[in-house]
Write a protein that holds these residues in place. Structure first.
Motif, short mmCIF file in Angstrom:
data_model
loop_
_atom_site.label_atom_id
_atom_site.label_comp_id
_atom_site.label_asym_id
_atom_site.label_seq_id
_atom_site.Cartn_x
_atom_site.Cartn_y
_atom_site.Cartn_z
N THR A 24 51.83 -7.41 42.01
CA THR A 24 52.84 -6.35 42.11
C THR A 24 54.03 -6.62 41.20
O THR A 24 54.58 -5.71 40.58
CB THR A 24 53.32 -6.21 43.57
N ARG A 25 54.43 -7.87 41.07
CA ARG A 25 55.62 -8.20 40.27
C ARG A 25 55.44 -7.87 38.79
O ARG A 25 56.39 -7.85 38.03
CB ARG A 25 56.00 -9.66 40.47
N GLN A 26 54.21 -7.57 38.38
CA GLN A 26 53.96 -7.21 36.98
C GLN A 26 53.88 -5.70 36.78
O GLN A 26 53.30 -5.23 35.82
CB GLN A 26 52.69 -7.90 36.50
N ASN A 44 59.09 1.90 41.46
CA ASN A 44 58.43 0.76 40.81
C ASN A 44 56.92 0.96 40.69
O ASN A 44 56.31 0.45 39.76
CB ASN A 44 58.66 -0.53 41.60
#
Length: 127
Positions: A24-26, A44
């Motif tokens: 998810t952080r990417q 996001n």
């Protein structure tokens, strides 16, 4: 539910969920692609592409195995002029039965009936 619609479920949906095999952080890697396609970032994990196509980028699906494992069982269908891999109706049903939001619960009977009808059609074709 787009994957279910593409497999014959008689429902409508306003967006497309795309399961992305990234942490998810990417999310910006995926958003950069949406920007290149003329899209706009709404959140996001959500982009709206030209023509008002809303895409939800999903990084894990509740109740299912890893992306890699589920991808091996994917069905290939035609969508927007391309062949794409989608979760089989049985896997969509499993996830929705675990998530249990009101909209998921409403979809369960439709998915069940669609699977039964497809199985009946498959048996007829074999005969």
């Amino acid at each position: 539910m787009t994957a279910a619609v593409l497999q014959g479920a008689p429902v409508t949906t306003f967006d497309v969920d795309l399961w992305i095999d990234l942490p998810t952080r990417q999310y910006m890697r995926v958003m950069d692609l949406a920007f290149k396609l003329g899209g706009e970032m709404v959140r996001n994990t959500v982009a709206v592409l030209p023509g008002d196509l809303t895409i939800n980028f999903v990084y894990e699906v509740t109740g299912l195995n890893s992306f890699k494992t589920e991808y091996r069982k994917a069905r290939t269908v035609q969508w927007m002029g391309r062949r794409v891999a989608v979760l089989p109706l049985e896997r969509i049903h499993k996830s929705k039965s675990i998530i249990r939001r009101p909209k998921d619960l409403a979809h369960l009977p439709v998915l069940e009936q669609t699977m039964k009808l497809q199985e009946r059609l498959h048996r007829r074709k074999k005969s």
